[in-house]
Design a protein around this motif. Structure first.
Motif, mmCIF file in Angstrom:
data_model
loop_
_atom_site.group_PDB
_atom_site.id
_atom_site.type_symbol
_atom_site.label_atom_id
_atom_site.label_comp_id
_atom_site.label_asym_id
_atom_site.label_seq_id
_atom_site.Cartn_x
_atom_site.Cartn_y
_atom_site.Cartn_z
ATOM 1 N N VAL A 164 0.868 -1.175 0.000
ATOM 2 C CA VAL A 164 0.000 0.000 0.000
ATOM 3 C C VAL A 164 0.904 1.225 0.000
ATOM 4 O O VAL A 164 1.750 1.384 0.895
ATOM 5 C CB VAL A 164 -0.924 0.027 1.230
ATOM 6 C CG1 VAL A 164 -1.846 1.245 1.170
ATOM 7 C CG2 VAL A 164 -1.739 -1.264 1.317
ATOM 8 N N ASP A 165 0.767 2.086 -1.021
ATOM 9 C CA ASP A 165 1.651 3.249 -1.102
ATOM 10 C C ASP A 165 1.084 4.417 -0.289
ATOM 11 O O ASP A 165 0.047 4.302 0.379
ATOM 12 C CB ASP A 165 1.910 3.639 -2.562
ATOM 13 C CG ASP A 165 0.657 4.139 -3.294
ATOM 14 O OD1 ASP A 165 -0.351 4.462 -2.626
ATOM 15 O OD2 ASP A 165 0.700 4.220 -4.533
ATOM 16 N N ALA A 199 2.224 -0.027 4.036
ATOM 17 C CA ALA A 199 1.778 -1.333 4.526
ATOM 18 C C ALA A 199 2.141 -2.384 3.488
ATOM 19 O O ALA A 199 2.409 -2.068 2.319
ATOM 20 C CB ALA A 199 0.268 -1.345 4.795
ATOM 21 N N ALA A 200 2.147 -3.652 3.928
ATOM 22 C CA ALA A 200 2.444 -4.764 3.029
ATOM 23 C C ALA A 200 1.611 -5.969 3.460
ATOM 24 O O ALA A 200 1.215 -6.095 4.621
ATOM 25 C CB ALA A 200 3.930 -5.111 3.045
ATOM 26 N N ARG A 239 -2.883 -11.719 4.443
ATOM 27 C CA ARG A 239 -2.081 -11.797 5.667
ATOM 28 C C ARG A 239 -1.169 -10.583 5.764
ATOM 29 O O ARG A 239 -0.402 -10.297 4.838
ATOM 30 C CB ARG A 239 -1.250 -13.082 5.681
ATOM 31 C CG ARG A 239 -0.467 -13.305 6.966
ATOM 32 C CD ARG A 239 0.272 -14.629 6.920
ATOM 33 N NE ARG A 239 0.946 -14.902 8.194
ATOM 34 C CZ ARG A 239 1.708 -15.972 8.434
ATOM 35 N NH1 ARG A 239 1.894 -16.878 7.465
ATOM 36 N NH2 ARG A 239 2.280 -16.142 9.608
ATOM 37 N N VAL A 240 -1.244 -9.894 6.861
ATOM 38 C CA VAL A 240 -0.439 -8.681 7.055
ATOM 39 C C VAL A 240 1.035 -9.038 7.182
ATOM 40 O O VAL A 240 1.407 -10.004 7.861
ATOM 41 C CB VAL A 240 -0.900 -7.930 8.314
ATOM 42 C CG1 VAL A 240 -0.030 -6.705 8.553
ATOM 43 C CG2 VAL A 240 -2.363 -7.529 8.183
ATOM 44 N N ILE A 241 1.886 -8.250 6.546
ATOM 45 C CA ILE A 241 3.347 -8.348 6.727
ATOM 46 C C ILE A 241 3.775 -7.197 7.624
ATOM 47 O O ILE A 241 3.563 -6.034 7.281
ATOM 48 C CB ILE A 241 4.082 -8.283 5.380
ATOM 49 C CG1 ILE A 241 3.693 -9.489 4.506
ATOM 50 C CG2 ILE A 241 5.595 -8.248 5.584
ATOM 51 C CD1 ILE A 241 4.292 -9.464 3.106
ATOM 52 N N LEU A 264 -5.660 -2.490 4.605
ATOM 53 C CA LEU A 264 -5.529 -3.919 4.878
ATOM 54 C C LEU A 264 -6.870 -4.506 5.318
ATOM 55 O O LEU A 264 -7.258 -5.591 4.890
ATOM 56 C CB LEU A 264 -4.467 -4.156 5.954
ATOM 57 C CG LEU A 264 -3.049 -3.701 5.599
ATOM 58 C CD1 LEU A 264 -2.116 -3.912 6.795
ATOM 59 C CD2 LEU A 264 -2.532 -4.450 4.380
ATOM 60 N N SER A 265 -7.573 -3.778 6.171
ATOM 61 C CA SER A 265 -8.901 -4.229 6.597
ATOM 62 C C SER A 265 -9.864 -4.277 5.422
ATOM 63 O O SER A 265 -10.668 -5.209 5.287
ATOM 64 C CB SER A 265 -9.451 -3.303 7.681
ATOM 65 O OG SER A 265 -8.627 -3.315 8.828
#
Length: 260
Positions: free
Chosen positions: A174-175, A217-218, A228-230, A245-246
């Motif tokens: 996510v930029d 975010a990744a 799955r969140v990194i 992410l949500s």
């Protein structure tokens, strides 16, 4: 339990696969209601890869029947894997193998959403990345190296310095503008990634390791884990609570499953 063309698999049936490691597969998460997100895409993958690996056509109606049979009596959610290989394959003459058979195996599925993932960047490029093949030595060797270093998995970086994918998952970012970015690189075209690309705004661009660490975010995607969140790439920490992410998790879970 595993079956080969609908019959219980034997040790002799498995030896050619174990000793030659030539074949391809897809894994599908079966939800509690028996449906599978992206089922049609999984079937398309099997057909495409069968042509690439074996030069043969594949009857998806037969595949569906074998999967239904394999799931009979199994509790859901679970993950069903369809592996296509030729039990008559010979290491010295692989070109003679042209009659692929279908093995179906089932395992339990983990909870969703899964725990966050910490990734270690490792130089690696998969053989024939566009095919979901059974050649997993390099992938698992990289995963083992990452785990021995205190991480959960490996994030692959090509010789050009660009991020591609993870051990058994696609990676997205996510930029600063809140846009989802998928790496432009030779990667396995994952079904979960394809579904998200159909339903969520995104762009595709080359991403270096340093650019990846600078994203807001990744996340990782595959059929078993969804989104799955990194939370770390190497020594760089990343947030686990970015609103995008949500949104991605909700988008994925809102996609209706298909029935066999």
């Amino acid at each position: 339990m595993a079956t080969l063309d609908g019959n219980l698999v034997s040790a002799d049936d498995l030896l050619p696969l174990a000793l030659t490691n030539l074949g391809h597969f897809t894994s599908m998460r079966v939800d509690a209601d028996g449906s599978i997100r992206g089922l049609a895409l999984h079937m398309e993958r099997l057909v495409k890869d069968c042509k690439a690996v074996w030069g043969a056509d594949l009857d998806t109606g037969r595949i569906r029947e074998y999967v239904r049979q394999g799931l009979d009596g199994q509790s859901a959610p679970c993950v069903v894997r369809v592996t296509v290989y030729d039990p008559k394959v010979d290491m010295g003459h692989p070109a003679d193998a042209d009659e692929p058979h279908v093995m179906v195996s089932v395992r339990g599925a983990g909870a969703m959403p899964p725990q966050p993932l910490r990734a270690m960047s490792i130089p690696y490029e998969r053989d024939l990345p566009e095919v979901k093949h059974v050649g997993l030595f390099g992938v698992l060797h990289a995963r083992r190296a990452a785990q021995l270093a205190g991480f959960d998995d490996a994030l692959f970086v090509g010789r050009d310095g660009h991020v591609s994918e993870g051990g058994t998952w696609n990676v997205g970012f996510v930029d600063e503008s809140g846009t989802v970015v998928w790496p432009q690189a030779p990667v396995l075209p994952g079904v979960t990634m394809a579904l998200l690309q159909q339903h969520a705004e995104h762009r595709i661009a080359t991403v270096t390791v340093e650019q990846a660490k600078g994203m807001t975010a990744a996340f990782a995607t595959n059929t078993s884990i969804g989104v799955r969140v990194i939370t770390a790439i190497d020594e760089t920490e990343l947030p686990d609570d970015h609103p995008v992410l949500s949104q991605l998790r909700e988008t994925y879970l809102s996609i209706p499953g298909e029935t066999l």
